[in-house]
Design a protein around this motif. Sequence first.
Motif, mmCIF file in Angstrom:
data_model
loop_
_atom_site.group_PDB
_atom_site.id
_atom_site.type_symbol
_atom_site.label_atom_id
_atom_site.label_comp_id
_atom_site.label_asym_id
_atom_site.label_seq_id
_atom_site.Cartn_x
_atom_site.Cartn_y
_atom_site.Cartn_z
ATOM 1 N N LEU A 156 1.199 -0.758 -0.025
ATOM 2 C CA LEU A 156 0.224 -0.039 -0.238
ATOM 3 C C LEU A 156 0.879 0.858 -0.342
ATOM 4 C CD1 LEU A 156 -2.821 1.343 0.393
ATOM 5 C CD2 LEU A 156 -2.594 1.104 2.655
ATOM 6 N N GLU A 157 1.603 1.394 0.780
ATOM 7 C CA GLU A 157 2.568 2.729 0.856
ATOM 8 C C GLU A 157 3.894 2.645 -0.534
ATOM 9 O OE1 GLU A 157 6.820 3.221 3.366
ATOM 10 O OE2 GLU A 157 5.112 3.534 4.650
ATOM 11 N N THR A 158 4.211 1.865 -0.657
ATOM 12 C CA THR A 158 4.637 1.756 -1.725
ATOM 13 C C THR A 158 3.660 2.185 -3.681
ATOM 14 O OG1 THR A 158 6.592 0.149 -1.243
ATOM 15 C CG2 THR A 158 5.969 -0.088 -3.873
ATOM 16 N N ALA A 159 2.893 1.813 -3.359
ATOM 17 C CA ALA A 159 1.527 2.197 -4.862
ATOM 18 C C ALA A 159 1.103 3.558 -4.227
ATOM 19 C CB ALA A 159 0.395 0.993 -4.474
ATOM 20 N N LEU A 160 0.799 4.061 -3.129
ATOM 21 C CA LEU A 160 0.936 5.327 -3.020
ATOM 22 C C LEU A 160 1.523 6.296 -3.354
ATOM 23 C CD1 LEU A 160 -1.656 4.617 0.524
ATOM 24 C CD2 LEU A 160 -2.653 5.681 -1.833
ATOM 25 N N CYS A 161 3.149 5.709 -3.527
ATOM 26 C CA CYS A 161 4.501 7.091 -3.015
ATOM 27 C C CYS A 161 3.684 6.876 -4.594
ATOM 28 C CB CYS A 161 5.433 6.072 -2.395
ATOM 29 S SG CYS A 161 5.508 6.266 -0.676
ATOM 30 N N GLU A 162 3.625 6.085 -5.327
ATOM 31 C CA GLU A 162 4.032 5.466 -6.617
ATOM 32 C C GLU A 162 2.715 6.392 -7.656
ATOM 33 O OE1 GLU A 162 5.999 5.044 -10.828
ATOM 34 O OE2 GLU A 162 6.417 4.942 -8.939
ATOM 35 N N ALA A 163 1.491 6.234 -7.368
ATOM 36 C CA ALA A 163 0.778 7.003 -7.256
ATOM 37 C C ALA A 163 0.947 8.331 -7.727
ATOM 38 C CB ALA A 163 -0.433 6.920 -6.560
ATOM 39 N N GLU A 164 1.522 8.705 -5.823
ATOM 40 C CA GLU A 164 1.257 10.044 -5.975
ATOM 41 C C GLU A 164 2.546 10.625 -6.752
ATOM 42 O OE1 GLU A 164 2.259 10.442 -1.270
ATOM 43 O OE2 GLU A 164 0.175 9.897 -0.708
ATOM 44 N N ALA A 165 3.531 10.052 -7.045
ATOM 45 C CA ALA A 165 5.102 10.592 -7.845
ATOM 46 C C ALA A 165 4.357 10.882 -9.735
ATOM 47 C CB ALA A 165 6.537 9.506 -7.678
ATOM 48 N N ARG A 166 3.248 10.166 -9.849
ATOM 49 C CA ARG A 166 2.979 10.335 -11.434
ATOM 50 C C ARG A 166 1.837 11.437 -11.363
ATOM 51 N NH1 ARG A 166 3.925 5.797 -14.686
ATOM 52 N NH2 ARG A 166 5.401 4.257 -13.595
ATOM 53 N N LEU A 167 1.317 11.991 -10.027
ATOM 54 C CA LEU A 167 0.429 12.669 -10.196
ATOM 55 C C LEU A 167 -0.062 14.198 -10.739
ATOM 56 C CD1 LEU A 167 -2.520 10.096 -8.353
ATOM 57 C CD2 LEU A 167 -2.442 11.031 -11.039
ATOM 58 N N PRO A 168 1.100 14.437 -9.866
ATOM 59 C CA PRO A 168 1.309 16.102 -9.628
ATOM 60 C C PRO A 168 0.848 16.276 -11.012
ATOM 61 C CG PRO A 168 3.221 15.365 -8.751
ATOM 62 C CD PRO A 168 2.263 14.095 -9.473
#
Length: 95
Positions: free
Chosen positions: A40-52
């Motif tokens: 969950l933490e890794t997926a959320l970090c990746e998602a946040e990195a792709r969304l800005p």
Amino acid sequence: MIEARTNRTEKLDLRLTKSAKQTLQAAATAASKSLSEFVLETALCEAEARLPDRTVFHLDTERWEAFVAALDAPPRRAPRLERLFWEPSVFDPKQ
């Protein structure tokens, strides 16, 4: 970043290979986390990195006008950057 356990009401099922699960489990163990917490933490970090660049942001009138003016302004010359593009790169083949 990760919501408290009491807020978790949604479930996500995932199918993966045995090898992929072993790799994720090893990484989770190295991080002292459960497999679910790690994924969950890794997926959320990746998602946040792709969304800005897809995030909506709000500006007051003064800042909006400054933002639009900056977008509309002609590009500034950057001699050092221009020189960088003309200089040979370490990735260019040797001549």
